[in-house]
Design a protein around this motif. Structure first.
Motif, PDB file in Angstrom:
ATOM      1  N   TRP A  72      11.687  46.624  40.679  1.00 33.32           N
ATOM      2  CA  TRP A  72      10.497  45.898  40.251  1.00 33.32           C
ATOM      3  C   TRP A  72       9.986  44.986  41.367  1.00 33.32           C
ATOM      4  CZ3 TRP A  72       8.982  40.850  39.432  1.00 33.32           C
ATOM      5  CH2 TRP A  72       7.814  40.674  38.677  1.00 33.32           C
ATOM      6  N   SER A  74      10.730  45.032  44.700  1.00 32.39           N
ATOM      7  CA  SER A  74      10.313  45.726  45.920  1.00 32.39           C
ATOM      8  C   SER A  74       8.987  46.453  45.722  1.00 32.39           C
ATOM      9  CB  SER A  74      11.398  46.686  46.403  1.00 32.39           C
ATOM     10  OG  SER A  74      11.619  47.697  45.457  1.00 32.39           O
ATOM     11  N   ARG A  75       8.724  46.963  44.520  1.00 33.65           N
ATOM     12  CA  ARG A  75       7.423  47.607  44.265  1.00 33.65           C
ATOM     13  C   ARG A  75       6.288  46.587  44.323  1.00 33.65           C
ATOM     14  NH1 ARG A  75       7.568  52.901  41.617  1.00 33.65           N
ATOM     15  NH2 ARG A  75       9.733  53.493  41.350  1.00 33.65           N
ATOM     16  N   LYS A  76       6.567  45.357  43.882  1.00 33.38           N
ATOM     17  CA  LYS A  76       5.533  44.313  43.937  1.00 33.38           C
ATOM     18  C   LYS A  76       5.306  43.841  45.375  1.00 33.38           C
ATOM     19  CE  LYS A  76       4.736  43.972  39.541  1.00 33.38           C
ATOM     20  NZ  LYS A  76       3.573  44.598  38.986  1.00 33.38           N
ATOM     21  N   ASN A  79       4.258  47.251  48.114  1.00 36.27           N
ATOM     22  CA  ASN A  79       3.428  48.261  47.474  1.00 36.27           C
ATOM     23  C   ASN A  79       2.579  48.980  48.532  1.00 36.27           C
ATOM     24  OD1 ASN A  79       2.258  49.850  45.560  1.00 36.27           O
ATOM     25  ND2 ASN A  79       0.834  48.274  44.846  1.00 36.27           N
ATOM     26  N   TYR A  80       3.212  49.895  49.247  1.00 36.11           N
ATOM     27  CA  TYR A  80       2.522  50.662  50.276  1.00 36.11           C
ATOM     28  C   TYR A  80       2.786  52.133  50.046  1.00 36.11           C
ATOM     29  CZ  TYR A  80       1.426  52.770  54.741  1.00 36.11           C
ATOM     30  OH  TYR A  80       0.903  53.585  55.699  1.00 36.11           O
ATOM     31  N   ARG A  81       1.743  52.910  49.928  1.00 33.71           N
ATOM     32  CA  ARG A  81       1.875  54.361  49.770  1.00 33.71           C
ATOM     33  C   ARG A  81       1.726  55.035  51.123  1.00 33.71           C
ATOM     34  NH1 ARG A  81       2.814  56.330  45.111  1.00 33.71           N
ATOM     35  NH2 ARG A  81       2.099  55.335  43.227  1.00 33.71           N
ATOM     36  N   ASN A 106       6.209  55.934  48.038  1.00 29.52           N
ATOM     37  CA  ASN A 106       5.930  54.501  47.963  1.00 29.52           C
ATOM     38  C   ASN A 106       7.089  53.752  48.614  1.00 29.52           C
ATOM     39  OD1 ASN A 106       6.218  51.767  46.706  1.00 29.52           O
ATOM     40  ND2 ASN A 106       4.244  52.347  45.837  1.00 29.52           N
ATOM     41  N   GLY A 108       7.979  50.619  48.402  1.00 32.88           N
ATOM     42  CA  GLY A 108       8.670  49.750  47.456  1.00 32.88           C
ATOM     43  C   GLY A 108       9.663  50.513  46.590  1.00 32.88           C
ATOM     44  N   ALA A 109       9.265  51.692  46.127  1.00 33.71           N
ATOM     45  CA  ALA A 109      10.165  52.518  45.315  1.00 33.71           C
ATOM     46  C   ALA A 109      11.370  52.961  46.141  1.00 33.71           C
ATOM     47  CB  ALA A 109       9.420  53.726  44.780  1.00 33.71           C
TER      48      ALA A 109
END
Length: 153
Positions: A72, A74-76, A79-81, A106, A108-109
């Motif tokens: 949660w 790291s995704r916030k 958040n880079y695709r 991603n 963050g994921a």
């Protein structure tokens, strides 16, 4: 390392007198674990932060329910695709039997899913270091008939 003296077939180690070879092994083990504990605390925090404890949206069947604090956060924050077609591997699953590779694009994921694995690697590294230190110290202190032949490290 303390000096070793022969006291009627026993050892002197760490301020303890008349220590048997089994007690010597455990004294050295306790000392090695306490010296390496700071690594274990970091590893435990990483592993625990990766556990899927937070509720999340409904997921497709076969996926691990919930999300972790690490995922949660790291995704916030990350958040880079990546561009289309650029995928990074992550291991997912709650148990070793459930493990499988998931591909994400991603950042963050990727970071969130791999944080617990860094914790496990640090844990195994700490365990190896502890056992290596116990082996080296014990075999330096113990008499030849009490030394342990270690085969794997």
């Amino acid at each position: 390392m303390d000096t070793t003296e022969d006291l009627n077939g026993t050892y002197f180690y760490g301020g303890y007198q008349n220590v048997s070879h089994v007690q010597l092994f455990w004294l050295i083990g306790v000392q090695a674990v306490s010296e390496h504990l700071k690594i274990s605390v970091t590893a435990a925090a990483l592993v625990l932060s990766g556990q899927p404890l937070l509720p999340t949206r409904t997921k497709p069947g076969g996926t691990t329910p919930g999300t972790s604090v690490a995922a949660w956060t790291s995704r916030k924050l990350l958040n880079y695709r990546f561009p289309r077609g650029f995928l990074l591997p992550t291991l997912t699953g709650k148990t070793i039997g459930d493990l499988h590779i998931s591909w994400v694009n991603n950042l963050g994921a990727f970071v969130g899913r791999n944080i617990p694995w860094v914790g496990w690697i640090l844990s195994f590294g700490a365990i190896y270091s502890i056992l290596r230190d116990i082996r080296q110290t014990y075999n330096k202190v113990a008499r030849p008939e009490h030394r342990i032949q270690w085969t794997y490290f």
